[in-house]
Design an enzyme around this catalytic site. Sequence first.
Site, PDB file in Angstrom:
ATOM      1  N   LEU A 124       0.670  -0.928   0.231  1.00 19.73           N
ATOM      2  CA  LEU A 124      -0.027  -0.124   0.323  1.00 19.73           C
ATOM      3  C   LEU A 124       0.515   1.097  -0.026  1.00 19.73           C
ATOM      4  O   LEU A 124       2.105   1.082   0.686  1.00 19.73           O
ATOM      5  CB  LEU A 124      -1.046   0.104   0.776  1.00 19.73           C
ATOM      6  CG  LEU A 124      -1.916  -0.837   1.658  1.00 19.73           C
ATOM      7  CD1 LEU A 124      -2.766  -1.052   2.310  1.00 19.73           C
ATOM      8  CD2 LEU A 124      -3.125  -0.793   0.495  1.00 19.73           C
ATOM      9  N   ASP A 125       0.499   2.676  -0.515  1.00 22.54           N
ATOM     10  CA  ASP A 125       1.522   3.252  -0.947  1.00 22.54           C
ATOM     11  C   ASP A 125       1.743   3.810   1.193  1.00 22.54           C
ATOM     12  O   ASP A 125       0.202   3.442   1.413  1.00 22.54           O
ATOM     13  CB  ASP A 125       0.401   4.754  -1.506  1.00 22.54           C
ATOM     14  CG  ASP A 125       0.787   4.100  -2.728  1.00 22.54           C
ATOM     15  OD1 ASP A 125       1.530   3.243  -3.440  1.00 22.54           O
ATOM     16  OD2 ASP A 125      -0.096   4.848  -3.522  1.00 22.54           O
ATOM     17  N   GLN A 126       2.456   4.030   0.732  1.00 24.75           N
ATOM     18  CA  GLN A 126       2.473   5.305   2.005  1.00 24.75           C
ATOM     19  C   GLN A 126       1.032   6.095   3.135  1.00 24.75           C
ATOM     20  O   GLN A 126       0.414   5.870   3.934  1.00 24.75           O
ATOM     21  CB  GLN A 126       3.646   6.484   1.975  1.00 24.75           C
ATOM     22  CG  GLN A 126       4.664   6.656   3.902  1.00 24.75           C
ATOM     23  CD  GLN A 126       5.027   7.949   3.702  1.00 24.75           C
ATOM     24  OE1 GLN A 126       6.161   7.732   1.984  1.00 24.75           O
ATOM     25  NE2 GLN A 126       5.635   8.485   4.735  1.00 24.75           N
ATOM     26  N   THR A 158      -1.591   5.934   1.823  1.00 23.04           N
ATOM     27  CA  THR A 158      -3.058   4.880   2.009  1.00 23.04           C
ATOM     28  C   THR A 158      -3.300   4.140   3.113  1.00 23.04           C
ATOM     29  O   THR A 158      -1.816   3.038   3.871  1.00 23.04           O
ATOM     30  CB  THR A 158      -2.922   4.280   0.481  1.00 23.04           C
ATOM     31  OG1 THR A 158      -3.388   5.036  -0.551  1.00 23.04           O
ATOM     32  CG2 THR A 158      -4.617   3.000   0.384  1.00 23.04           C
TER      33      THR A 158
END
Length: 319
Positions: free
Chosen positions: A138-140, A142
Amino acid sequence: MTQYYSPITYTVQEEDDGMLLKTILQKRMGVSRKLLSRLKMTEQGIHLNGSRVYISVKVKQGDIVDIRMEQETSEDILPQPMDLPILFEDEHLLVLNKPAGSVVHPTHGHYTDTLANGVVYYWAAQGWKYRFRAVHRLDQETSGVLCIAKNPYIHQHISEQMIAGVVDKRYLALVHGIPLPASGDIDLPIDRDPVDTHRRIVTPSGYPSLTRYRVRETYDSLASLVELKLETGRTHQIRVHMSHLGHALIGDKMYSQTLQHAEYADSVMDIDAHIQRQALHAERLTLFHPILNRSMTFEAPLPSDMSHLREWLQNQNLA
């Protein structure tokens, strides 16, 4: 002395009678070629009815096959105490509700304050030996459901499910404007932006990328709460697809430029000020647990920053 995880077993069925043990391991238990080579080199790696045997032997109905993997640790990850929002854990999987702003795994120049640091500390404090293996990313910024495998067998199986597209990943996003139609597929290829390699763009020469969406709520003409299902897993896929449609995620500084000339552009900066990151949350993850032999769904409630933004938008809708 070498320590092992609990054995993973398979009982030979009538239709398996006479098969080679190698075939049982690969076709019935789903052991990859790489893991099979590793097990063959392990002292207690492969057993048939409690005894070590060559994988070229034939099995018969009722035989018990088991594999035993050596315990591992992530020696390159510094243990660091932190609060871990655990959604589920057994001896095979750890599922977390990842907070927004947290990095999953240490990277160059960012060796501490990641979820991996906290997980390694947590396992060590319990006296457990596992290597940190995030099944997906997951993106930082998100938040939401993140799945971590505790051994190579589980990691392999769930990774294969991801590749095959049978893992159901559902996200919630608060976006600018109202997508029309209210549900549909965004089937647009994505690749790196040649000008800024940190960004991704929709381009005919990109990799196939498919996002399914459904509008759950609308707030006048200002914004919408959208449910999204990823059928592929490209970097920034949801953010890129929604931005390309002219409905960038609220708070998304990287991909909100497309809104500069939109009809609701005057409200963009005002709405973005109510959240400090892109409003994206991994709400639900469904996968097949290969040891429990059943489908499992993990859910993470909407985090407070997105809940507050949603409430503010609802109030604007009533004004």
